[in-house]
Design a protein around this motif. Structure first.
Motif, short mmCIF file in Angstrom:
data_model
loop_
_atom_site.label_atom_id
_atom_site.label_comp_id
_atom_site.label_asym_id
_atom_site.label_seq_id
_atom_site.Cartn_x
_atom_site.Cartn_y
_atom_site.Cartn_z
N LEU A 953 36.05 52.76 17.38
CA LEU A 953 36.08 51.52 16.62
C LEU A 953 37.24 50.64 17.06
O LEU A 953 37.10 49.41 17.17
N ALA A 954 38.39 51.27 17.32
CA ALA A 954 39.55 50.49 17.76
C ALA A 954 39.28 49.85 19.12
O ALA A 954 39.59 48.67 19.34
N ARG A 955 38.66 50.62 20.02
CA ARG A 955 38.37 50.05 21.34
C ARG A 955 37.39 48.89 21.21
O ARG A 955 37.55 47.84 21.85
N SER A 956 36.37 49.07 20.40
CA SER A 956 35.38 48.00 20.22
C SER A 956 36.03 46.76 19.62
O SER A 956 35.76 45.63 20.05
N SER A 957 36.91 46.98 18.63
CA SER A 957 37.57 45.84 17.99
C SER A 957 38.47 45.08 18.96
O SER A 957 38.47 43.84 19.00
N GLU A 958 39.22 45.82 19.78
CA GLU A 958 40.11 45.17 20.74
C GLU A 958 39.31 44.42 21.81
O GLU A 958 39.70 43.33 22.24
N LYS A 959 38.17 44.99 22.23
CA LYS A 959 37.35 44.29 23.22
C LYS A 959 36.77 43.01 22.64
O LYS A 959 36.69 41.98 23.33
N GLU A 960 36.35 43.07 21.38
CA GLU A 960 35.84 41.86 20.75
C GLU A 960 36.93 40.79 20.66
O GLU A 960 36.67 39.60 20.84
N GLY A 961 38.16 41.23 20.37
CA GLY A 961 39.26 40.28 20.35
C GLY A 961 39.48 39.65 21.71
O GLY A 961 39.77 38.45 21.83
N LEU A 962 39.35 40.46 22.77
CA LEU A 962 39.51 39.94 24.13
C LEU A 962 38.40 38.95 24.47
O LEU A 962 38.63 37.90 25.09
N LYS A 963 37.17 39.28 24.05
CA LYS A 963 36.07 38.36 24.28
C LYS A 963 36.29 37.04 23.53
O LYS A 963 35.96 35.97 24.02
N SER A 964 36.82 37.16 22.31
CA SER A 964 37.10 35.95 21.53
C SER A 964 38.12 35.06 22.24
O SER A 964 37.99 33.84 22.28
N MET A 965 39.17 35.70 22.81
CA MET A 965 40.16 34.91 23.55
C MET A 965 39.54 34.25 24.77
O MET A 965 39.84 33.09 25.10
N LEU A 966 38.65 34.99 25.46
CA LEU A 966 38.00 34.41 26.63
C LEU A 966 37.11 33.24 26.23
O LEU A 966 37.04 32.22 26.92
N LYS A 968 37.58 31.33 23.65
CA LYS A 968 38.47 30.23 23.32
C LYS A 968 38.95 29.53 24.58
O LYS A 968 39.01 28.29 24.65
N TYR A 969 39.27 30.33 25.64
CA TYR A 969 39.69 29.71 26.89
C TYR A 969 38.55 28.89 27.50
O TYR A 969 38.77 27.81 28.05
N SER A 970 37.34 29.42 27.40
CA SER A 970 36.20 28.69 27.96
C SER A 970 36.03 27.34 27.26
O SER A 970 35.76 26.33 27.91
N ARG A 971 36.23 27.34 25.93
CA ARG A 971 36.12 26.07 25.21
C ARG A 971 37.23 25.11 25.61
O ARG A 971 37.00 23.90 25.78
N ILE A 972 38.45 25.64 25.76
CA ILE A 972 39.56 24.79 26.21
C ILE A 972 39.28 24.26 27.62
O ILE A 972 39.54 23.09 27.93
#
Length: 1114
Positions: A953-966, A968-972
């Motif tokens: 669960l921790a790995r999945s959560s951290e990956k989702e956070g990384l995808k969210s950052m990516l 956000k960068y794509s939108r920027i």
């Protein structure tokens, strides 16, 4: 509404200094008209008569009664210039809950930070080295106990959460890393106690303590006590049994330590095994990197005591320096009689060096006029009384009576009434009451947020004193999720009397701060006494004097000093004084002589119930003594020591170094606010104080170690090394992997050192990238059941540090940007890239690589284990079924029988009755001895499997956070591309308009020439004139459009800069998140392999145990 008005007022020029405005004063506006509101902002009422309207915000109104009551120093004309709300000094209920920014916050340049970091490294390194030596010594002892080499010792990880503080059960000292824990209970022992126990010098915790009995109200004012037996009685006799038990607790012959008996807090059955709080080799790795940086910056040449930083030591040649010094002592042959005492309004950046020079010598520092650098919020009793009532759930507060040193409950109103008017007891003696360490629970900032901002804004040298972000304050260096030491703001309120009463003075008895401290006097109020009250006080002092002669000097040892003290303390009339508090601060090196004097003369002092002191453990930490004028004179005569004596005035901030004994007497009713901090100059004093606290009796008032200085030091060193990485490209050798920024204390350290006591073998290949590392499990052969020892990966060999600056990814980004170099726009608005030109190539390359990793699922390269042993839901259920099977049948039945002695007696009974052959007895005993170990291994495996259920669960959560950052960068990135496109379109339009204007100018010139020609030859130039006028209008419109487009481009540039900054911050966060995901993957793979191995070992143990049991079947 309040916040928006407050912000509007702040933006106006001169809002903080409106009282000095030179504009003409408006007439006071009296709101008497029917239609206009008379609502008062202070009391929230409309029925209190005339109100005065603010001329600045033109919204807030204050009624005249509130003006005279809560703002006595302001006139109505001042309210017209600017109301208290606009001045940020409003003390109404709603405004006292607002949180304003800290005033005069310190901003450091990169050069200042770099110098401070090197200074911290210089100061911290010796202590980190000493801690590492202590831990290595205990590790060597553990190796000797186990019969292994030091490198083969595997230290178990403690399961203490990071948001809790681990204490030694014997000495109550906080534990930073190495300690010993019982295998059967939760008893923990620090390594210092372990070493002292082996050396037979462990201090005794339980000591007979005198319990004072109240002799009655009359005794305090001179009446004789009924019997001498009531002056004190000893503690309960059960302490003697505990002392005997402590003396019998000895280490084993091999150096191991058994758990103490139950009466000492242990279980008496287990063995204390070596445990650690930090990850494996964390401290030694920190030390290696620190030593290399120490050599790199040549810190050995930096002076230890920077006395040359301050010109105060050259008084003869510097007259300016004399004005910054204050005489505080008259010691012979001493150069520290003068204390550094600048004014807050004159402090400049270079004065920090001068402060450090004096502070490193262990000298107090006094800074005056600190309240002038604040907003100016009122500290008046009426304001504080209401603020405390609003935040206190109970109507009464606990205060200390300085006459009998007992706590009494008083209402807040009564306490603050006595603050200004005084309170007398039944004998007409003035009661000196104190409110100490308020709030007793919780944070000062939560109870009084506005006053907390006012206090922090007043603090000078915020690099040290800021309790939230002081760069040189070690107390703020812990990670955010750790439990911070209690060094925050505290409020002290006490009544005062200008002369020594001799008994019941409003004092803080001599004590020693565990850390550095700063006290700010925020309010002082002189009490008024009538001549009759002073006469009554004088008569009671005569009775006190006779009682002292009778009880304290009963052996006839009456000196001339006692008579002199009586003459000095006679009260005819009170002298006027400007000071609020009288401080006596002793040098650290004089503490031992001071303790010797107090121990020698302890019977000449009074404490609880005004009884003579009967017992002393530590004369300073007991807080039982206050040295009056006579005792200070005798102290100097007998031992040659003298304190720094300082009168603290209103607005003075007094810095007290850690380890300096001090005492305070209030000359007036005073309010003080204090804050603790840990400076690098006084670390040794903090450590020495923690050792003194460690050896105090168990129930001593100062027993608690609230600072945890060792933990502060190691984490401060970690943060220093992390920040120094920004300033240097220093790289560690491959055979010494540095885990500073990579260390995440949120993870269980056992994940890095293996599970169930087993440490995997690691193949350290420095040229491997983390994405290419492969992990091999130790698989148990189905036929031979032999373990295959294959190399596996350690999460600690990661060289990449994803939390560092952009240049750490230079090697990656360059290879990517060479392949996908974005083409230029060629000045044409129809040709654009998907990559923004404003973002650095390194950043673009980093996010492109991150996107490829997520799209191709390259994070799963660590999953090289066979699918049947992956930690998913099915395999977890499989583990649980197998564990239940292992614990079934006869194994589970025997596990319920935990009494080894009864089991042995039963076997002997069967043997005596010839119901069991004697050849089987030893076999049964062997089975019974091995059973608890087998059960514990099964239980530990079950616990680790349950803990591992959180890992996916921790790995999945951290990956989702990384995808969210990516994302956000794509939108920027899209926004930047659109902005750049819009900017280029505007530039293209500007060029076209400029070309159009050039053509128009040429056409206008041509038409003007034709118009002149027509006029000369008698033709009509009206048509040409109209055409020229139309062209000029068109040119003017083009020029206006160009100005508009240029302004729009400037706004676009500002937005682009903002987005680029946001992109850089996002890259740093994404890099840290990326590193975290990689760590989780590696740790998860190691975890899976270790659980599989431990399960196989458990199967073998269980099979062997069953084979032994079947062979002994009776």
């Amino acid at each position: 509404m309040a916040k928006s008005s407050l912000n509007t007022a702040r933006e106006r020029e001169g809002a903080s200094n409106i009282a000095e405005d030179s504009r003409p004063v408006k007439r006071c506006k009296i709101e008497n008209s029917r239609g206009e509101s008379k609502y008062c902002h202070q009391c929230k009422r409309s029925d209190k008569g005339r109100v005065v309207k603010c001329g600045l915000c033109e919204k807030k109104k204050y009624c005249v009664p509130c003006i005279s009551k809560f703002y006595p120093k302001m006139k109505e004309e001042d309210f017209v210039k600017g109301c208290p709300f606009c001045r940020d000094i409003c003390n109404c209920k709603s405004c006292l809950c607002l949180k304003l920014p800290i005033k005069n916050a310190t901003s450091l340049t990169k050069e200042d930070k770099f110098c401070h970091l090197k200074y911290l490294l210089k100061r911290l390194l010796p202590f980190v080295s000493k801690f590492n030596e202590q831990q290595n010594s205990e590790r060597e002892m553990e190796a000797k106990i186990q019969g292994l080499s030091v490198s083969e010792v595997k230290v178990q990880a403690s399961n203490c959460p990071v948001d809790e503080r681990l204490y030694c059960n014997y000495c109550r000292t906080s534990i930073a890393d190495y300690h010993r824990s019982c295998t059967r209970c939760h008893y923990d022992l620090c390594i210092t106690c372990c070493q002292q126990l082996r050396d037979c010098c462990l201090h005794k915790r339980h000591i007979k303590i005198f319990q004072y009995v109240d002799p009655g109200e009359g005794y305090i004012h001179g009446k004789q006590c009924k019997s001498n037996g009531t002056l004190g009685t000893t503690a309960k006799t059960k302490n003697g049994a505990r002392v005997k038990l402590e003396s019998e607790w000895k280490p084993n012959k091999d150096g191991s330590i058994s758990c103490p008996p139950e009466r000492m807090g242990g279980c008496g059955k287990g063995i204390l095994k070596l445990n650690q709080v930090l990850p494996n080799n964390w401290l030694s790795n920190i030390l290696v990197k620190a030593e290399k940086l120490y050599e790199l910056y040549k810190l050995n040449d930096m002076p230890e005591t920077p006395a040359h930083w301050c010109s105060c030591y050259n008084l003869a040649s510097n007259n300016i320096a004399k004005r910054k010094l204050r005489k505080a002592a008259s010691r012979d042959h001493s150069n520290d009689n003068y204390l550094y005492s600048p004014s807050a309004i004159d402090i400049e950046a270079e004065d920090l060096k001068c402060f450090q020079a004096h502070w490193s010598r262990g000298e107090p520092v006094i800074v005056s006029n600190v309240l002038q650098s604040t907003y100016g919020l009122s500290w008046e009793p009426i304001v504080m009384s209401r603020a405390i009532r609003e935040t206190n759930s109970q109507t009464d507060i606990a205060v200390v009576n300085c006459l009998n040193w007992c706590e009494v409950k008083l209402s807040v109103n009564k306490f603050f009434t006595g603050y200004t008017e005084g309170i007398f007891d039944k004998a007409d003696w003035p009661q000196m009451l104190k409110l100490n360490d308020w709030p007793p629970s919780g944070v000062f900032e939560d109870h009084l947020p506005r006053h907390n901002v006012e206090f922090i804004s007043s603090l000078p040298f915020k690099e040290y004193t800021n309790p939230q972000s002081g760069f040189l304050n070690l107390a703020v260096k812990l990670p955010n999720d750790h439990l911070l030491p209690d060094t925050g703001s505290k409020l002290y309120i006490g009544y005062g009397f200008p002369q020594e009463l001799g008994r019941g003075d409003s004092v803080k008895k001599i004590h020693c701060h565990e850390s550095d401290a700063v006290y700010v006097l925020t309010h002082a109020k002189e009490m008024t006494f009538t001549p009759s009250q002073l006469a009554e006080i004088k008569q009671l002092k005569e009775k006190h004097y006779l009682q002292d002669l009778r009880e304290l000097y009963m052996n006839g040892q009456i000196t001339d000093g006692i008579e002199q003290q009586k003459e000095l303390s006679d009260i005819d009339e009170l002298e006027k004084t400007d000071g609020g508090a009288l401080w006596d601060i002793y040098r650290r090196e004089d503490a031992s002589k001071l303790k010797e004097y107090l121990s020698k003369h302890l019977k000449e002092f009074r404490h609880i119930y005004c009884l003579p002191v009967k017992q002393v453990f530590d004369p300073i930490h007991d807080r039982s003594f206050y040295l009056n004028t006579e005792h200070k004179r005798r102290l100097k005569k007998e031992y040659g020591i003298e304190p720094w004596t300082v009168v603290q005035n209103l607005g003075d901030a007094i810095f007290i170094p850690a380890g300096c004994p001090c005492q305070v007497r209030y000359l007036k009713s005073c309010m003080q606010v204090s804050a603790g901090f840990v400076s690098p100059e006084n670390i040794d004093a903090c450590i020495r104080l923690s050792e003194e606290i460690r050896v105090l009796p168990l129930k001593h008032r100062a027993k608690e170690d609230r600072l945890g200085v060792k933990k502060l030091i190691v984490h401060a060193m970690r943060q220093v090394l992390d920040e120094l990485d920004v300033f240097t490209n220093f790289q560690c050798p491959t055979n010494h992997p540095m885990k500073t920024e990579c260390v995440d204390l949120n993870f269980d350290p056992s994940k890095e050192i293996g599970y169930l006591g087993s440490v995997p073998d690691f193949d350290l290949k420095s040229d491997f990238h983390p994405a290419n590392l492969k992990i091999y499990a130790r698989r148990l052969s189905k036929k031979t059941r032999v373990l295959d020892h294959s190399p596996r990966c350690d999460a600690t060999i990661f060289k990449s540090d994803f939390q560092k600056k952009v240049n750490k990814f230079k090697d990656i980004s360059q290879s990517i940007t060479k392949i996908s170099q974005p083409p230029s726009s060629n000045g044409c608005p129809g040709f654009y890239n998907r990559t923004p030109r404003s973002v650095p190539a390194e950043t673009v390359g980093f996010f492109k690589q991150l996107e490829e990793l997520i799209q191709e699922n390259k994070f799963d390269v660590f999953k090289t284990l066979p699918p049947q042993i992956q930690l998913d839901i099915q395999i977890i259920q499989k583990y649980e079924k197998m564990l239940k099977k292992y614990l079934s049948g006869r194994l589970l039945d025997l596990a319920d029988d935990l009494n080894y002695q009864e089991f042995t007696e039963a076997l002997h009974g069967l043997l005596a009755c010839r119901r069991i052959p004697s050849r089987l007895q030893q076999g049964f005993l062997t089975l019974r001895r091995d059973l608890p170990y087998l059960i514990s291994r099964a239980y530990e495996l079950h616990k680790e499997v349950n803990r591992g259920m959180v890992l996916p669960l921790a790995r999945s959560s951290e990956k989702e956070g990384l995808k969210s950052m990516l994302g956000k960068y794509s939108r920027i990135e899209d926004t930047l591309v659109n902005l750049e496109k819009e900017k280029d379109d505007n530039l293209f339009k500007i060029d076209k308009l400029q070309m159009s204007n050039e053509n128009i100018s040429a056409e206008v010139t041509k038409l003007s020439a034709e118009m002149v020609k027509n006029v000369v030859f008698g033709g009509c130039g009206i048509m040409c004139n109209d055409n020229v006028r139309e062209l000029e209008h068109m040119k003017e419109r083009n020029s206006d459009e160009m100005v508009r487009l240029q302004a729009k481009n400037e706004a676009i540039d500002a937005k682009i800069v903002e987005l680029v900054d946001e992109t850089e911050a996002l890259q740093k966060d994404a890099a840290a998140q990326n590193h975290k995901v990689m760590n989780l993957e590696a740790l998860g793979s190691i975890y899976e392999a270790n659980v599989e191995e431990a399960m196989d070992r458990l199967v073998i143990m269980e099979l062997k145990w069953k084979q032994h049991a079947e062979s002994l079947h009776y």
